[in-house]
Motif scaffolding. Structure first.
Motif, PDB file in Angstrom:
ATOM      1  N   HIS A 185     -41.617 -50.419 -43.966  1.00 25.87           N
ATOM      2  CA  HIS A 185     -41.405 -50.099 -42.286  1.00 25.87           C
ATOM      3  C   HIS A 185     -39.919 -50.704 -41.926  1.00 25.87           C
ATOM      4  CE1 HIS A 185     -42.748 -51.137 -38.450  1.00 25.87           C
ATOM      5  NE2 HIS A 185     -41.840 -52.327 -38.293  1.00 25.87           N
ATOM      6  N   LYS A 216     -38.439 -47.523 -40.094  1.00 23.06           N
ATOM      7  CA  LYS A 216     -38.733 -47.642 -38.809  1.00 23.06           C
ATOM      8  C   LYS A 216     -37.407 -48.217 -37.993  1.00 23.06           C
ATOM      9  CE  LYS A 216     -41.126 -48.114 -34.904  1.00 23.06           C
ATOM     10  NZ  LYS A 216     -41.604 -46.733 -33.995  1.00 23.06           N
ATOM     11  N   HIS A 217     -36.773 -49.155 -38.532  1.00 18.09           N
ATOM     12  CA  HIS A 217     -35.813 -49.925 -37.845  1.00 18.09           C
ATOM     13  C   HIS A 217     -34.399 -49.806 -38.650  1.00 18.09           C
ATOM     14  CE1 HIS A 217     -38.679 -51.999 -35.347  1.00 18.09           C
ATOM     15  NE2 HIS A 217     -39.247 -52.532 -36.374  1.00 18.09           N
TER      16      HIS A 217
END
Length: 437
Positions: free
Chosen positions: A357, A361-362
């Motif tokens: 993630h 995502k980041h």
């Protein structure tokens, strides 16, 4: 198999060795059966003798551990076997406390009880003329080294005869096998007991008792390590502990920094070497290590490559994607969502899912050469990303000299390096400093 020993051993006494892998609740009273059982969990993950996998595959399922590695499978294997050894030491610690009811108890708490140290290399015996291959399991390594001390030829009638240590470059002499056995722990780093509450390991019972007494004589554990969250009664104890987190060596080929020469050698081998000495006999495939070759050989087999490691589940598949979907759909409820993203607060049941993630995502990443995220427990019980690492003052000065003008940092005894978030400059490594001396 573990090395044999003629001497009756302490660990031959009945123990309650509980497996804490995933939802497994089996327990054993002998170390050999316990280690063989945990080896079964590793085999179910198709991890045998080392290698590299994608970052999504290396997540330790031991309760309250949170270790997630993308360096290589051999490191992961050592880590899991260390849980076996650590479990035994905690059992011994429990017995010691029961035998000394008046000494008190540990008040640090259970949040770090299954946090084990990083093991950067296999265990290698350096006894003269010993041909034992390196070992991934510390239990078998320490038994093997002890065997050398117990097999020394010491005539019982000659009490004045000194026994020489056979370790490489060591000339120490001792009166009898027992003293030699104790001395060998200074070469191997073997511990003999662990606190069943906080998981701390100790070289002897006296140091374990001191660990307990310090907590009963000093009110509270007011000093907390910012790196791993362990708490200490005095600032001196915290400073001594912090030195274990400081990196001293820099890779000459990238920005990777390491705590030891062996970890630096491993890094260079897997990240910067193009040698692929292992070749498939059925096709033109070649790779860097044996486990990658064994994994590749599965593609030439009709046997299922992946097996579910949950009790009473017989699911098998040839596909990594399928086994992951199986865990998610069938067994997801068996995990507690303890891993929380510090950016968006999303929770995950496993550390490797949070790793994926953060990266996707980041867009989080370590500076070049640091392929692993580490997580630490916060006061609310959630595991979040560890955002800093430390370098020694000498290494900091070296790195500062290599930085372009304008990228200056401070440092007394160690520099604190923050993990890079999205949009940050990879050259901006040293944002502030933290003293550990």
């Amino acid at each position: 198999m573990p090395p044999a020993s003629k001497r009756a051993r302490k660990e031959d006494s009945p123990l309650e060795l509980a497996c804490e892998w995933g939802s497994c609740q089996e327990s054993f009273d002998r170390m050999q059966e316990f280690c063989e059982h945990v080896e079964g969990h590793l085999k179910a993950l198709d991890i045998e003798d080392g290698g590299n996998y994608s970052f999504e595959e290396h997540s330790c399922l031991w309760k309250d551990c949170g270790f997630c590695s993308v360096e290589n499978a051999e490191e992961f294997k050592r880590h899991v076997y260390f849980h076996c050894y650590h479990t035994k030491l905690k059992q011994w610690g429990q017995g010691v406390l029961k035998a000394q009811p008046g000494i008190g108890t540990c008040t640090i708490g259970l949040h770090n009880r299954n946090i084990v140290p990083d093991i950067t290399d296999n265990f290698i015996c350096q006894w003269e003329q010993c041909e034992q291959p390196s070992l991934a399991n510390p239990e078998w390594f320490y038994r093997h080294v002890e065997m050398h001390s117990m097999c020394m030829d010491v005539p019982s009638a000659d009490k004045e005869l000194l026994v020489r240590c056979g370790w490489k470059d060591c000339e120490a002499m001792f009166k009898g096998r027992f003293k030699l056995r104790e001395h060998l722990r200074s070469h191997t780093g073997e511990k003999v007991v662990a606190c069943p509450i906080c998981g701390g390991m100790f070289a002897n019972n006296t140091k374990f008792f001191d660990h307990i007494r310090r907590q009963t004589t000093i009110e509270g554990q007011r000093f907390q390590c910012s790196h791993c969250s362990k708490r200490f009664a005095t600032e001196r104890l915290l400073r001594d502990h912090m030195r274990n987190h400081v990196n001293h060596y820099k890779c000459p080929l990238c920005d990777m920094t390491c705590p030891s020469p062996s970890s630096l050698r491993n890094h260079i081998k897997f990240r910067h070497s193009n040698e692929k000495p292992y070749s498939c006999e059925y096709c033109e495939y070649s790779c860097k290590n044996l486990i990658d070759l064994r994994k590749h050989l599965d593609t030439h087999s009709t046997e299922p490559a992946y097996r579910c490691d949950f009790t009473n589940c017989d699911y098998t598949t040839r596909s990594l994607h399928s086994i992951k979907n199986h865990y998610k759909k069938v067994h997801e409820g068996d995990f507690v969502a303890r891993y929380k993203c510090h950016v968006c607060e999303q929770c995950f049941t496993r550390g490797n899912n949070l790793t994926a993630h953060l990266r996707k995502k980041h867009q989080f990443k370590w500076p070049p050469g640091h392929p692993r995220f580490r997580y630490r427990e916060h006061e609310d019980g959630f595991m979040r990303l560890q955002l800093i690492r430390y370098e020694s003052v000498e290494l900091t000065e070296q790195l500062m000299r290599e930085r372009p003008e304008g990228h200056e940092g401070e440092g007394e005894d160690a520099a604190r390096t923050d993990i890079l978030g999205p949009g940050e400059d990879e050259g901006e490594l040293f944002k502030d400093s933290h003293s550990v001396d």
